[in-house]
Design an enzyme around this catalytic site. Structure first.
Site, PDB file in Angstrom:
ATOM      1  N   SER A 142       0.866  -1.170   0.000  1.00 52.80           N
ATOM      2  CA  SER A 142       0.000   0.000   0.000  1.00 52.80           C
ATOM      3  C   SER A 142       0.906   1.225   0.000  1.00 52.80           C
ATOM      4  O   SER A 142       1.851   1.296  -0.798  1.00 52.80           O
ATOM      5  CB  SER A 142      -0.928  -0.052   1.223  1.00 52.80           C
ATOM      6  OG  SER A 142      -1.731   1.090   1.317  1.00 52.80           O
ATOM      7  N   TYR A 156      -5.272   8.180  -5.989  1.00 51.43           N
ATOM      8  CA  TYR A 156      -4.236   7.245  -5.513  1.00 51.43           C
ATOM      9  C   TYR A 156      -4.562   6.689  -4.120  1.00 51.43           C
ATOM     10  O   TYR A 156      -4.533   5.482  -3.894  1.00 51.43           O
ATOM     11  CB  TYR A 156      -2.890   7.975  -5.499  1.00 51.43           C
ATOM     12  CG  TYR A 156      -1.723   7.133  -5.043  1.00 51.43           C
ATOM     13  CD1 TYR A 156      -1.264   6.084  -5.831  1.00 51.43           C
ATOM     14  CD2 TYR A 156      -1.076   7.396  -3.830  1.00 51.43           C
ATOM     15  CE1 TYR A 156      -0.181   5.305  -5.421  1.00 51.43           C
ATOM     16  CE2 TYR A 156       0.007   6.631  -3.414  1.00 51.43           C
ATOM     17  CZ  TYR A 156       0.447   5.594  -4.212  1.00 51.43           C
ATOM     18  OH  TYR A 156       1.513   4.832  -3.796  1.00 51.43           O
ATOM     19  N   LYS A 160      -5.173   2.765  -2.633  1.00 54.10           N
ATOM     20  CA  LYS A 160      -4.288   2.171  -1.625  1.00 54.10           C
ATOM     21  C   LYS A 160      -5.046   1.817  -0.330  1.00 54.10           C
ATOM     22  O   LYS A 160      -4.683   0.877   0.369  1.00 54.10           O
ATOM     23  CB  LYS A 160      -3.120   3.129  -1.329  1.00 54.10           C
ATOM     24  CG  LYS A 160      -2.136   3.263  -2.490  1.00 54.10           C
ATOM     25  CD  LYS A 160      -1.493   1.916  -2.830  1.00 54.10           C
ATOM     26  CE  LYS A 160      -0.384   2.037  -3.849  1.00 54.10           C
ATOM     27  NZ  LYS A 160       0.258   0.739  -4.156  1.00 54.10           N
TER      28      LYS A 160
HETATM   29  N1  NDP Z   1       8.102   5.107  -4.615  1.00 52.81           N
HETATM   30  C1  NDP Z   1       7.296   5.562  -3.668  1.00 52.81           C
HETATM   31  O1  NDP Z   1       7.421   6.703  -3.221  1.00 52.81           O
HETATM   32  C2  NDP Z   1       6.238   4.689  -3.101  1.00 52.81           C
HETATM   33  C3  NDP Z   1       5.708   3.623  -3.801  1.00 52.81           C
HETATM   34  N2  NDP Z   1       4.704   2.866  -3.257  1.00 52.81           N
HETATM   35  C4  NDP Z   1       4.138   1.757  -4.009  1.00 52.81           C
HETATM   36  O2  NDP Z   1       5.146   0.772  -4.215  1.00 52.81           O
HETATM   37  C5  NDP Z   1       4.927   0.119  -5.453  1.00 52.81           C
HETATM   38  C6  NDP Z   1       6.175   0.194  -6.301  1.00 52.81           C
HETATM   39  O3  NDP Z   1       6.492   1.543  -6.517  1.00 52.81           O
HETATM   40  P1  NDP Z   1       7.847   2.003  -7.221  1.00 52.81           P
HETATM   41  O4  NDP Z   1       8.896   1.035  -6.939  1.00 52.81           O
HETATM   42  O5  NDP Z   1       8.015   3.428  -6.894  1.00 52.81           O
HETATM   43  O6  NDP Z   1       7.373   1.916  -8.770  1.00 52.81           O
HETATM   44  P2  NDP Z   1       8.166   1.795 -10.146  1.00 52.81           P
HETATM   45  O7  NDP Z   1       7.400   2.621 -11.120  1.00 52.81           O
HETATM   46  O8  NDP Z   1       9.611   2.057  -9.994  1.00 52.81           O
HETATM   47  O9  NDP Z   1       7.950   0.249 -10.523  1.00 52.81           O
HETATM   48  C7  NDP Z   1       6.678  -0.213 -10.793  1.00 52.81           C
HETATM   49  C8  NDP Z   1       6.730  -1.664 -11.203  1.00 52.81           C
HETATM   50  O10 NDP Z   1       5.413  -2.152 -11.418  1.00 52.81           O
HETATM   51  C9  NDP Z   1       5.299  -2.653 -12.752  1.00 52.81           C
HETATM   52  N3  NDP Z   1       3.939  -2.397 -13.209  1.00 52.81           N
HETATM   53  C10 NDP Z   1       3.291  -1.213 -13.236  1.00 52.81           C
HETATM   54  N4  NDP Z   1       2.059  -1.358 -13.749  1.00 52.81           N
HETATM   55  C11 NDP Z   1       1.926  -2.683 -14.029  1.00 52.81           C
HETATM   56  C12 NDP Z   1       0.880  -3.460 -14.567  1.00 52.81           C
HETATM   57  N5  NDP Z   1      -0.282  -2.910 -14.950  1.00 52.81           N
HETATM   58  N6  NDP Z   1       1.061  -4.799 -14.727  1.00 52.81           N
HETATM   59  C13 NDP Z   1       2.240  -5.358 -14.361  1.00 52.81           C
HETATM   60  N7  NDP Z   1       3.256  -4.667 -13.844  1.00 52.81           N
HETATM   61  C14 NDP Z   1       3.104  -3.345 -13.680  1.00 52.81           C
HETATM   62  C15 NDP Z   1       6.364  -1.894 -13.528  1.00 52.81           C
HETATM   63  O11 NDP Z   1       6.795  -2.550 -14.691  1.00 52.81           O
HETATM   64  P3  NDP Z   1       6.117  -2.265 -16.142  1.00 52.81           P
HETATM   65  O12 NDP Z   1       5.879  -0.804 -16.228  1.00 52.81           O
HETATM   66  O13 NDP Z   1       7.103  -2.794 -17.143  1.00 52.81           O
HETATM   67  O14 NDP Z   1       4.854  -3.063 -16.148  1.00 52.81           O
HETATM   68  C16 NDP Z   1       7.481  -1.875 -12.496  1.00 52.81           C
HETATM   69  O15 NDP Z   1       8.122  -3.126 -12.450  1.00 52.81           O
HETATM   70  C17 NDP Z   1       3.704   0.786  -6.083  1.00 52.81           C
HETATM   71  O16 NDP Z   1       2.566   0.031  -5.767  1.00 52.81           O
HETATM   72  C18 NDP Z   1       3.654   2.133  -5.392  1.00 52.81           C
HETATM   73  O17 NDP Z   1       2.352   2.661  -5.357  1.00 52.81           O
HETATM   74  C19 NDP Z   1       4.213   3.117  -2.019  1.00 52.81           C
HETATM   75  C20 NDP Z   1       4.701   4.150  -1.279  1.00 52.81           C
HETATM   76  C21 NDP Z   1       5.742   5.018  -1.764  1.00 52.81           C
HETATM   77  C1  VSD Z   2       1.110  10.526  14.446  1.00 54.75           C
HETATM   78  C2  VSD Z   2       0.898  10.935  13.074  1.00 54.75           C
HETATM   79  C3  VSD Z   2       2.100  11.041  12.197  1.00 54.75           C
HETATM   80  C4  VSD Z   2       1.717  11.708  10.942  1.00 54.75           C
HETATM   81  C5  VSD Z   2       2.736  11.709   9.863  1.00 54.75           C
HETATM   82  C6  VSD Z   2       2.074  12.181   8.616  1.00 54.75           C
HETATM   83  C7  VSD Z   2       2.922  12.123   7.411  1.00 54.75           C
HETATM   84  C8  VSD Z   2       2.139  12.308   6.155  1.00 54.75           C
HETATM   85  C9  VSD Z   2       2.974  12.224   4.930  1.00 54.75           C
HETATM   86  C10 VSD Z   2       2.312  11.407   3.883  1.00 54.75           C
HETATM   87  C11 VSD Z   2       3.223  11.102   2.766  1.00 54.75           C
HETATM   88  C12 VSD Z   2       2.559  10.281   1.726  1.00 54.75           C
HETATM   89  C13 VSD Z   2       3.585   9.490   0.950  1.00 54.75           C
HETATM   90  C14 VSD Z   2       2.991   8.798  -0.207  1.00 54.75           C
HETATM   91  C15 VSD Z   2       4.050   8.007  -0.953  1.00 54.75           C
HETATM   92  C16 VSD Z   2       3.524   7.394  -2.162  1.00 54.75           C
HETATM   93  O1  VSD Z   2       2.775   6.458  -2.100  1.00 54.75           O
HETATM   94  C17 VSD Z   2       3.926   7.932  -3.479  1.00 54.75           C
HETATM   95  N1  VSD Z   2       5.217   8.489  -3.460  1.00 54.75           N
HETATM   96  C18 VSD Z   2       3.869   6.833  -4.516  1.00 54.75           C
HETATM   97  O2  VSD Z   2       4.653   7.051  -5.628  1.00 54.75           O
END
Ligand code: NDP
Ligand code: VSD
EC number: 1.1.1.102
Length: 302
Positions: A142, A156, A160
Site C-alpha cells: 500500500s 491514488y 491504496k
Molecule cells: N516510490 C514511492 O514513493 C512509493 C511507492 N509505493 C508503491 O510501491 C509500489 C512500487 O512503486 P515504485 O517502486 O516506486 O514503482 P516503479 O514505477 O519504480 O515500478 C513499478 C513496477 O510495477 C510494474 N507495473 C506497473 N504497472 C503494471 C501493470 N499494470 N502490470 C504489471 N506490472 C506493472 C512496472 O513494470 P512495467 O511498467 O514494465 O509493467 C514496475 O516493475 C507501487 O505500488 C507504489 O504505489 C508506495 C509508497 C511510496
Molecule cells: C502521528 C501521526 C504522524 C503523521 C505523519 C504524517 C505524514 C504524512 C505524509 C504522507 C506522505 C505520503 C507518501 C505517499 C508516498 C507514495 O505512495 C507515493 N510516493 C507513490 O509514488
C-alpha cells in the site's frame, strides 16, 4: 528446501529490491511486469546476488490489471516451472496526482485497476494452492497515502486504502491455513516511479509529503521482506511510519501482544501529534491558495 517468491512490479524500484532481498536469502524468483526489456535488465541485476548456482530468476510479461484468466494462466505456467509460490509480493502499482477536478475520470479507473485489481488477480491465482499446502505469505504494498488521505491523492489514496480492506478480510479467512498477509505502508521512496510521479505533483502534495523524508528502496524492501517472513500484518518504516500504523490500526489483526499493548498505550498521544500535523497540512493548503491568488492578481495588473 526450495522457496519460491513471486514479485509483481519486480522489474523496478521497490519490487526489484524486494526480489533481490529474497534472492539473497536463497529464494527462486518470478518477476512479473509488462516491459520485457526492463524485466531482463532486472533479472541480470538480481542474478548478481546469487548464493548458490541452482537459483533461478524467471520473468513473466503480463499486465496484472487487465484480464484475470491471462494472469491466472501465466502464474500457473510459472508454478509448473519453479514449484508452488511460497510468497507472493503484490508490488506492481503506480501513482498519479492532481486536484480532484483536474484528474481525468479515467485516472480513477486506471489507478483502481492497477493498484487494487492488480493485487486481487495474482493473489486470487495463488491462494488455492497455498491453502492446500497450508503454507504461504501474501504481501500487499500500500503506501502511507493508504493510511491517510492527502491533497492531490483522491485517486491514488483510495486505491491504496482499498488494499487494506482486502488484506484484513483475506487474513481472517486464511489464518487457519497458516497463511499470513502483510500490508506495507512505505513513505516516499527514491524509485523511477517516484521520479515519474514528481513530474506532475501539485505543490501542496509535495510540501505535505516532505513532512516525511524520502527512503531508499533497499531499506524499504528489507523491512517488507523481514515483516513478511515474520508474518507481521503491518509493515512500516521510520518513526512517522510507526506512529501512523499505530494510530490507524483500527480493527486490523494484531500479530503480538506487545504490538497490541503499544497501540493501546500510544493511541491518545499519537492522535494528539496527528492533530498538529493536520493543522500544518491545512495551513500549507491555505498558503498555496493565497500565493496562487496573489500571482493571478499580479499577472492581471502586469
Ligand atoms: N516510490 C514511492 O514513493 C512509493 C511507492 N509505493 C508503491 O510501491 C509500489 C512500487 O512503486 P515504485 O517502486 O516506486 O514503482 P516503479 O514505477 O519504480 O515500478 C513499478 C513496477 O510495477 C510494474 N507495473 C506497473 N504497472 C503494471 C501493470 N499494470 N502490470 C504489471 N506490472 C506493472 C512496472 O513494470 P512495467 O511498467 O514494465 O509493467 C514496475 O516493475 C507501487 O505500488 C507504489 O504505489 C508506495 C509508497 C511510496
Ligand atoms: C502521528 C501521526 C504522524 C503523521 C505523519 C504524517 C505524514 C504524512 C505524509 C504522507 C506522505 C505520503 C507518501 C505517499 C508516498 C507514495 O505512495 C507515493 N510516493 C507513490 O509514488
Amino acid at each position: 528446501m526450495r522457496v519460491s517468491a513471486e514479485v509483481t512490479g519486480g522489474s523496478s524500484g521497490i519490487g526489484k529490491c524486494i526480489a533481490i532481498e529474497c534472492y539473497k536469502q536463497g529464494a527462486f524468483i518470478t518477476l512479473v511486469a509488462r516491459n520485457e526489456d526492463k524485466l531482463l535488465q532486472a533479472k541480470k541485476e538480481i542474478e548478481k546476488h546469487s548464493i548458490n548456482d541452482k537459483q533461478v530468476v524467471l520473468c513473466i510479461s503480463v499486465d496484472v490489471s487487465q484480464d484475470y484468466s491471462q494472469v491466472e494462466n501465466v502464474i500457473k505456467q510459472a508454478q509448473e516451472k519453479l514449484g508452488p509460490v511460497d510468497m507472493l509480493v503484490n508490488c506492481a502499482g503506480m501513482s498519479l496526482s492532481g486536484k480532484f477536478e483536474d484528474l481525468e475520470v479515467s485516472t480513477f479507473e486506471r489507478l483502481m485497476s492497477v493498484n487494487y485489481l492488480g493485487s486481487v488477480y495474482p493473489s486470487r491465482a495463488v491462494i488455492t494452492t497455498m491453502k492446500e499446502r497450508r503454507v504461504g505469505r501474501i504481501v500487499f504494498v500500500s503506501s502511507q497515502a493508504g493510511q491517510l488521505g492527502l491533497f492531490g491523492f483522491t485517486a491514488y489514496s483510495s486505491s491504496k486504502f482499498a488494499i487494506r480492506g482486502l488484506a484484513e478480510a483475506l487474513q481472517m479467512e486464511v489464518k487457519p491455513y497458516n497463511i499470513y498477509v502483510t500490508v506495507a505502508y512505505p513513505p516516499d521512496t527514491d524509485t523511477p516511479g517516484f521520479a515519474e510521479e514528481n513530474k506532475t505533483k501539485p505543490l501542496e502534495t509535495r510540501l505535505i509529503s516532505e513532512t516525511v523524508s524520502v527512503c531508499k528502496p533497499e531499506q524499504v524492501a528489507k523491512q517488507i521482506v523481514k515483516d513478511a517472513i515474520q508474518g507481521n500484518f503491518n509493515s512500516s518504516i521510520g518513526s512517522d511510519g510507526y506512529m501512523l500504523s499505530s494510530l490507524t490500526c483500527g480493527m486490523a489483526p494484531v500479530t503480538s501482544i506487545t504490538e497490541g499493548l503499544q497501540q493501546v498505550v500510544t493511541m491518545g498521544l499519537f492522535r494528539t501529534i496527528a492533530l498538529f500535523y493536520l493543522g500544518s497540512f491545512d495551513s500549507i493548503v491555505r498558503r498555496c491558495m493565497m500565493q496562487r491568488a496573489k500571482s493571478e492578481i499580479a499577472d492581471k495588473t502586469a
